[in-house]
Design a protein around this motif. Sequence first.
Motif, mmCIF file in Angstrom:
data_model
loop_
_atom_site.group_PDB
_atom_site.id
_atom_site.type_symbol
_atom_site.label_atom_id
_atom_site.label_comp_id
_atom_site.label_asym_id
_atom_site.label_seq_id
_atom_site.Cartn_x
_atom_site.Cartn_y
_atom_site.Cartn_z
ATOM 1 N N ASP A 69 0.105 -58.633 -4.847
ATOM 2 C CA ASP A 69 0.212 -57.187 -5.001
ATOM 3 C C ASP A 69 1.588 -56.803 -5.556
ATOM 4 O OD1 ASP A 69 -0.871 -54.566 -4.770
ATOM 5 O OD2 ASP A 69 0.315 -54.281 -2.943
ATOM 6 N N GLN A 70 2.631 -57.423 -5.040
ATOM 7 C CA GLN A 70 3.986 -57.151 -5.518
ATOM 8 C C GLN A 70 4.139 -57.602 -6.977
ATOM 9 O OE1 GLN A 70 7.055 -58.960 -3.176
ATOM 10 N NE2 GLN A 70 8.692 -58.207 -4.483
ATOM 11 N N TYR A 71 3.559 -58.741 -7.313
ATOM 12 C CA TYR A 71 3.615 -59.250 -8.687
ATOM 13 C C TYR A 71 2.964 -58.261 -9.649
ATOM 14 C CZ TYR A 71 2.282 -62.014 -12.755
ATOM 15 O OH TYR A 71 2.069 -62.451 -14.025
ATOM 16 N N VAL A 72 1.785 -57.764 -9.285
ATOM 17 C CA VAL A 72 1.078 -56.805 -10.142
ATOM 18 C C VAL A 72 1.900 -55.531 -10.313
ATOM 19 C CG1 VAL A 72 -0.958 -55.316 -10.282
ATOM 20 C CG2 VAL A 72 -1.216 -57.723 -9.663
ATOM 21 N N ALA A 73 2.485 -55.049 -9.228
ATOM 22 C CA ALA A 73 3.313 -53.832 -9.297
ATOM 23 C C ALA A 73 4.505 -54.040 -10.237
ATOM 24 C CB ALA A 73 3.796 -53.445 -7.907
ATOM 25 N N GLU A 74 5.153 -55.193 -10.148
ATOM 26 C CA GLU A 74 6.295 -55.473 -11.021
ATOM 27 C C GLU A 74 5.868 -55.605 -12.482
ATOM 28 O OE1 GLU A 74 8.325 -58.868 -9.439
ATOM 29 O OE2 GLU A 74 8.925 -57.796 -7.627
ATOM 30 N N THR A 78 7.181 -53.234 -15.774
ATOM 31 C CA THR A 78 7.782 -53.763 -16.999
ATOM 32 C C THR A 78 6.950 -53.456 -18.226
ATOM 33 O OG1 THR A 78 6.681 -55.912 -16.789
ATOM 34 C CG2 THR A 78 8.868 -55.685 -15.771
ATOM 35 N N GLY A 79 5.717 -52.981 -18.019
ATOM 36 C CA GLY A 79 4.843 -52.678 -19.139
ATOM 37 C C GLY A 79 4.225 -53.900 -19.781
#
Length: 83
Positions: A69-74, A78-79
């Motif tokens: 979840d954190q990876y997807v948010a980051e 970053t776009g």
Amino acid sequence: MARVGPRRGELAGLRRSDVHLLVDNASLGCSVEGAHVHVHRRANSNSAWAKSRRSRVVPLDFVSVQTLDQYVAERHQTGRWEQ
């Protein structure tokens, strides 16, 4: 993914559609409850192969779900998230 235990070929062949992070995945058309990953043997552009010919479901623990979840948010920040 080291906490989950997929083989290298399985991990390299994963697609976003194989990862289900919801408690109830019926909205995704999946009857498996809880967070999990579907591992399929398929031909991949990177030549990765799952060892087993049979598909399987690998459950994900809370820490794995939180990390993904954190990876997807980051990635969204970053776009660099491709649909």
